[in-house]
Write an enzyme that holds these catalytic residues in place. Structure first.
Site, PDB file in Angstrom:
ATOM      1  CB  ALA A  38       8.079   1.472  -0.373  1.00 39.09           C
ATOM      2  CD  GLU A  39       8.634   5.878   5.788  1.00 41.04           C
ATOM      3  OE1 GLU A  39       8.506   6.355   6.651  1.00 41.04           O
ATOM      4  OE2 GLU A  39       9.733   5.730   5.352  1.00 41.04           O
ATOM      5  CB  SER A  40       4.252   7.519   0.084  1.00 40.52           C
ATOM      6  OG  SER A  40       5.056   8.580   0.219  1.00 40.52           O
TER       7      SER A  40
END
Length: 143
Positions: free
Chosen positions: A62-64
């Site tokens: 998700a952060e990527s």
């Protein structure tokens, strides 16, 4: 248009060499004017001890995808992007196949951005709902 999109995806994914994204085999698979999608295989590399997808791997996916979306939809000649907060609610387990993360903007300000990231499996079941806040900081030499 299809060829230029394929070329852009190849260019985007090439930037991920020797990063966490490469380690987890996360690839950007699609993008549009207001979204970005990445996928990650679910296998022993991203399992927790009981053989299902680790929540930390989901958060990394998700952060990527969220950070990448903030990057490609920003003027990187003037600013650089950093994640400042992520939250993840895990709703369903998955033990094989792929998971897909689609990042869309809830807020796209000059300084802060808020992204909604929905993680689904191969059958389009909702696996996790994540939120990522990013900040745009001026590059040195800029006002």
């Amino acid at each position: 248009m299809v060829n230029s999109k394929a070329a852009k995806l190849k260019e985007i994914n090439a930037v991920c060499k020797n990063t966490l994204m490469e380690t987890l085999n996360i690839t950007i698979s699609d993008f549009g004017d207001d979204y970005l999608i990445a996928k990650m295989p679910v296998n022993a590399r991203v399992y927790q001890p009981d053989g299902v997808l680790h929540g930390g791997a989901t958060a990394a996916l998700a952060e990527s995808v969220g950070s990448f979306a903030a990057h490609i939809f920003s003027n990187l000649e003037e600013v650089f992007i950093r994640g400042i907060e992520i939250s993840a609610n895990h709703l369903k387990s998955v033990s094989d196949g792929y998971v897909y993360a689609k990042a869309t903007f809830l807020h796209k300000g000059r300084t802060t951005q808020l992204l909604d990231i929905r993680v689904t499996d191969d059958a389009d079941n909702l696996i996790s709902v994540c939120r990522l806040a990013t900040i745009s900081l001026p590059k040195k030499g800029k006002n």
